[in-house]
Design a protein around this motif. Structure first.
Motif, PDB file in Angstrom:
ATOM      1  N   UNK A 257     -36.852  76.979  66.272  1.00 10.15           N
ATOM      2  CA  UNK A 257     -35.704  76.389  65.589  1.00 10.15           C
ATOM      3  C   UNK A 257     -36.008  74.981  65.115  1.00 10.15           C
ATOM      4  N   UNK A 258     -35.375  74.636  64.021  1.00  5.95           N
ATOM      5  CA  UNK A 258     -35.598  73.307  63.459  1.00  5.95           C
ATOM      6  C   UNK A 258     -34.724  72.276  64.184  1.00  5.95           C
ATOM      7  N   UNK A 259     -35.061  71.025  63.964  1.00  2.00           N
ATOM      8  CA  UNK A 259     -34.372  69.954  64.688  1.00  2.00           C
ATOM      9  C   UNK A 259     -33.401  69.178  63.804  1.00  2.00           C
ATOM     10  N   UNK A 260     -32.389  68.645  64.409  1.00  3.17           N
ATOM     11  CA  UNK A 260     -31.577  67.607  63.757  1.00  3.17           C
ATOM     12  C   UNK A 260     -31.477  66.430  64.728  1.00  3.17           C
ATOM     13  N   UNK A 261     -31.529  65.239  64.185  1.00  5.16           N
ATOM     14  CA  UNK A 261     -31.343  64.024  64.977  1.00  5.16           C
ATOM     15  C   UNK A 261     -29.978  63.465  64.612  1.00  5.16           C
ATOM     16  N   UNK A 262     -29.185  63.147  65.624  1.00 10.03           N
ATOM     17  CA  UNK A 262     -27.837  62.638  65.349  1.00 10.03           C
ATOM     18  C   UNK A 262     -27.644  61.291  66.055  1.00 10.03           C
TER      19      UNK A 262
ATOM     20  N   UNK B  81     -31.728  72.804  66.833  1.00  7.70           N
ATOM     21  CA  UNK B  81     -31.659  72.084  68.099  1.00  7.70           C
ATOM     22  C   UNK B  81     -31.346  70.634  67.740  1.00  7.70           C
ATOM     23  N   UNK B  82     -30.586  69.963  68.586  1.00  7.65           N
ATOM     24  CA  UNK B  82     -30.110  68.616  68.231  1.00  7.65           C
ATOM     25  C   UNK B  82     -30.516  67.590  69.294  1.00  7.65           C
ATOM     26  N   UNK B  83     -31.034  66.476  68.818  1.00  5.57           N
ATOM     27  CA  UNK B  83     -31.258  65.317  69.704  1.00  5.57           C
ATOM     28  C   UNK B  83     -30.266  64.234  69.289  1.00  5.57           C
ATOM     29  N   UNK B  84     -29.344  63.902  70.193  1.00  6.98           N
ATOM     30  CA  UNK B  84     -28.394  62.808  69.940  1.00  6.98           C
ATOM     31  C   UNK B  84     -29.045  61.519  70.443  1.00  6.98           C
ATOM     32  N   UNK B  85     -28.962  60.459  69.639  1.00  2.91           N
ATOM     33  CA  UNK B  85     -29.587  59.198  70.049  1.00  2.91           C
ATOM     34  C   UNK B  85     -28.570  58.051  70.057  1.00  2.91           C
TER      35      UNK B  85
END
Ligand code: URA
Length: 209
Positions: free
Chosen positions: A70-75, A126-130
């Motif tokens: 799955x591809x990533x999103x950064x939030x 998939x999401x990485x919240x920062x």
């Protein structure tokens, strides 16, 4: 409780010390936040799945690996989270970027959403919240709630400094979200700033004070 990964790497610890110094100016502070995001992001992406492919080198055919799945999103959580985006996208340039704007109600210290713009296909990512600072945990939990509400199944949360009470609040409310942090500080003061912390990370990144 959710897994909490503290990144004890010497480079991370050294850069956090520089970040804490009240004499560190805006330019250096911003660079340090970005570098820390890259170093912590390196650990947060450690379990990205790989698939084997074949590549022709000038010498032979190599069976070698590339990132798959799955591809990533950064939030980033606005505004301080913006300072961490470059660090993570330098590792994963194809990641899409969403934004969630939350402000802290000065009286109740709860977080109020004022903005949200997320990739259309976020549910497939998939999401990485920062967010560099987790103080009470209210904004982290609100941001996670927004992302979960979009149908995202795999969420990670990255910060640089957290308080024990804030990070426990996130771990308890969201046991399925893995957390990556540089350090857990002593606690919060009466204004809900992290002690010793770095002060207001947003102001220090953007030079607004
Ligand atoms: N946000 C910050 O920028 N700093 C803190 O200490 C707490 C929340």
């Amino acid at each position: 409780m959710a897994d909490l990964h503290i990144i004890n790497h010497p480079l991370v610890q050294h850069k956090i010390s520089l970040l804490r110094d009240k004499n560190t100016g805006t330019k250096e502070f911003r660079e340090l936040v970005s570098e820390l995001a890259m170093l912590i992001g390196y650990e947060a992406t450690r379990d990205l799945p790989l698939k084997e492919i074949e590549i022709e080198t000038p010498v032979a055919v190599a069976k070698t690996k590339v990132i798959s799945g799955r591809k990533l999103a950064v939030v980033p959580v606005l505004r301080a989270g913006l300072g961490m985006v470059d660090g993570v996208t330098s590792l994963v340039p194809a990641a899409k970027i969403g934004h969630i704007g939350l402000f802290r109600d000065p009286d109740t210290h709860t977080s109020v959403q004022y903005y949200s713009k997320l990739p259309d296909d976020i549910a497939e990512r998939d999401v990485i919240i920062v967010d560099p600072m987790v103080a009470t945990g209210h904004s982290a939990n609100s941001a996670i709630e927004v992302i979960k509400g979009k149908g995202v199944k795999n969420i990670k949360f990255m910060c640089i400094i957290c308080s024990p009470e804030g990070i426990n609040a996130v771990r308890e409310k969201n046991p399925d979200v893995e957390i990556y942090a540089g350090v857990v500080d002593e606690g919060l003061n009466e204004d809900k700033y992290i002690v010793p912390g770095v002060g207001d990370a947003g102001d220090r990144i953007f030079g607004t004070k």
